[in-house]
Design an enzyme around this catalytic site. Structure first.
Site, PDB file in Angstrom:
ATOM      1  N   GLY A  11       0.830  -1.207   0.000  1.00 35.65           N
ATOM      2  CA  GLY A  11       0.000   0.000   0.000  1.00 35.65           C
ATOM      3  C   GLY A  11       0.857   1.246   0.000  1.00 35.65           C
ATOM      4  N   ARG A  14       0.225   5.826  -1.584  1.00 33.29           N
ATOM      5  CA  ARG A  14      -0.429   7.039  -1.061  1.00 33.29           C
ATOM      6  C   ARG A  14      -0.430   7.017   0.464  1.00 33.29           C
ATOM      7  NH1 ARG A  14      -6.021   6.014   0.176  1.00 33.29           N
ATOM      8  NH2 ARG A  14      -6.597   3.860  -0.303  1.00 33.29           N
ATOM      9  N   VAL A  63      -2.610  -7.844  -1.905  1.00 34.20           N
ATOM     10  CA  VAL A  63      -2.104  -8.571  -0.737  1.00 34.20           C
ATOM     11  C   VAL A  63      -3.022  -9.699  -0.301  1.00 34.20           C
ATOM     12  CG1 VAL A  63      -0.778  -6.593   0.124  1.00 34.20           C
ATOM     13  CG2 VAL A  63      -3.135  -6.963   0.934  1.00 34.20           C
ATOM     14  N   ASN A  89       1.401  -2.366   5.326  1.00 31.80           N
ATOM     15  CA  ASN A  89       0.604  -1.151   5.493  1.00 31.80           C
ATOM     16  C   ASN A  89      -0.731  -1.203   4.753  1.00 31.80           C
ATOM     17  OD1 ASN A  89       0.193   1.948   5.768  1.00 31.80           O
ATOM     18  ND2 ASN A  89       0.280   1.626   3.549  1.00 31.80           N
ATOM     19  N   TYR A 154     -12.950  -3.433  10.752  1.00 28.88           N
ATOM     20  CA  TYR A 154     -11.627  -2.794  10.746  1.00 28.88           C
ATOM     21  C   TYR A 154     -10.935  -2.958  12.099  1.00 28.88           C
ATOM     22  CZ  TYR A 154      -8.206   0.947   9.774  1.00 28.88           C
ATOM     23  OH  TYR A 154      -7.055   1.675   9.572  1.00 28.88           O
ATOM     24  N   ALA A 155     -11.683  -2.754  13.184  1.00 30.82           N
ATOM     25  CA  ALA A 155     -11.121  -2.888  14.526  1.00 30.82           C
ATOM     26  C   ALA A 155     -10.683  -4.321  14.791  1.00 30.82           C
ATOM     27  CB  ALA A 155     -12.138  -2.440  15.576  1.00 30.82           C
ATOM     28  N   ALA A 156     -11.483  -5.291  14.344  1.00 27.68           N
ATOM     29  CA  ALA A 156     -11.123  -6.695  14.539  1.00 27.68           C
ATOM     30  C   ALA A 156      -9.834  -7.033  13.801  1.00 27.68           C
ATOM     31  CB  ALA A 156     -12.260  -7.594  14.058  1.00 27.68           C
ATOM     32  N   LYS A 158      -7.424  -4.935  12.920  1.00 28.32           N
ATOM     33  CA  LYS A 158      -6.286  -4.237  13.520  1.00 28.32           C
ATOM     34  C   LYS A 158      -5.907  -4.833  14.886  1.00 28.32           C
ATOM     35  CE  LYS A 158      -5.506  -1.289  10.210  1.00 28.32           C
ATOM     36  NZ  LYS A 158      -4.263  -1.358   9.413  1.00 28.32           N
ATOM     37  N   ILE A 187      -4.994  10.170  11.533  1.00 23.13           N
ATOM     38  CA  ILE A 187      -3.958  10.754  10.689  1.00 23.13           C
ATOM     39  C   ILE A 187      -4.610  11.476   9.518  1.00 23.13           C
ATOM     40  CG2 ILE A 187      -1.865  10.275   9.361  1.00 23.13           C
ATOM     41  CD1 ILE A 187      -1.657   9.566  12.356  1.00 23.13           C
TER      42      ILE A 187
END
Length: 247
Positions: A11, A14, A63, A89, A154-156, A158, A187
């Site tokens: 990734g 960008r 990926v 990433n 997303y939380a799971a 990460k 960010i």
């Protein structure tokens, strides 16, 4: 320790990935910029690195496609002599409250953000073990530690990155390989720029530093963990969040 280090950043076209590529370029012999579809953006990163005196090559693959990852990494190892720094990433979001979340949105996020990291790490691990030197840096998220409404998938993923990395660190430390997580807070990237002003104001109120982070803030932490100076740091989660989550 190797003189001519090779880095792969998934990734990398960008946002945080781009900043990581540019931060690593002066510290390694070659940066491989992974991307899926936006070749123009990846070539722009390559050009920026070249303008600063560094070297970069493009490395297109998804990926989440284990076969494609294995083929691409084997070619890098063959052409460049090895992979010394891997930065996982690549990531996507498919936000929705859980009661309304589609199974496909769950599966897509897990496939890219979690399984993608597994695919890339496994593809280079034997090479790193043979050369007895490696830096594996996985990009997590503050959401993986504190949760966030609408981001259960997303939380799971990460949170899974943290458990994966700690387990990996225990497996490979004796081979001169470190495995760590850099966990960004909010960010200033494409992902946060689409938020409304009201949401941004609410988020900023929770951040003691009073600002969103920059991709360069995250990239600096990655560059440190990739360096010889971080040789005795492994299995660690380095939070880069302006005090949003103090651990």
């Amino acid at each position: 320790m190797p003189d001519n280090k090779i880095a792969v950043v998934t990734g990398g076209s960008r946002g945080i990935g781009k900043a990581v590529c540019k931060a690593l370029a002066p510290r390694v012999s070659m940066v491989y910029i992974n991307f899926v579809s936006n070749e123009d953006a990846a070539r722009q990163v390559q050009a920026e690195i070249a303008s600063l005196g560094g070297k970069a090559e493009l490395l297109p693959f998804d990926v989440s496609d284990g076969e494609a990852v294995s083929k691409a990494m084997k070619k890098v190892i063959s052409d460049a002599g090895g992979v010394h720094v891997l930065v996982n990433n690549a990531g996507i979001t498919r936000d929705s409250l859980l009661a309304r979340m589609k199974e496909g949105d769950w599966n897509d996020v897990i496939a890219t953000n979690l399984t993608g990291m597994f695919n890339c790490t496994k593809a280079v691990l034997m090479n790193m073990m043979k050369q007895r030197w490696g830096r594996i840096i996985n990009i997590g998220s503050v959401v993986g530690a504190m949760g966030n409404p609408g981001q259960a998938n997303y939380a799971a993923a990460k949170a899974g990155i943290e458990g994966f990395t700690k387990s990996l660190a225990r497996e490979v430390a004796s081979r001169g390989i470190t495995a760590n997580v850099v966990s960004p807070g909010f960010i200033d990237t494409d992902m946060t720029q689409v938020l409304s002003d009201k949401i941004k104001e609410g988020l900023l109120a929770q951040i003691p530093a009073g600002r969103f982070g920059t991709p360069e803030d995250v990239a600096s932490a990655v560059a440190f963990l990739a360096s010889d100076s971080a040789a005795y740091i492994t299995g660690h989660v380095l939070h880069v969040n302006g005090g949003l989550l103090c651990q």
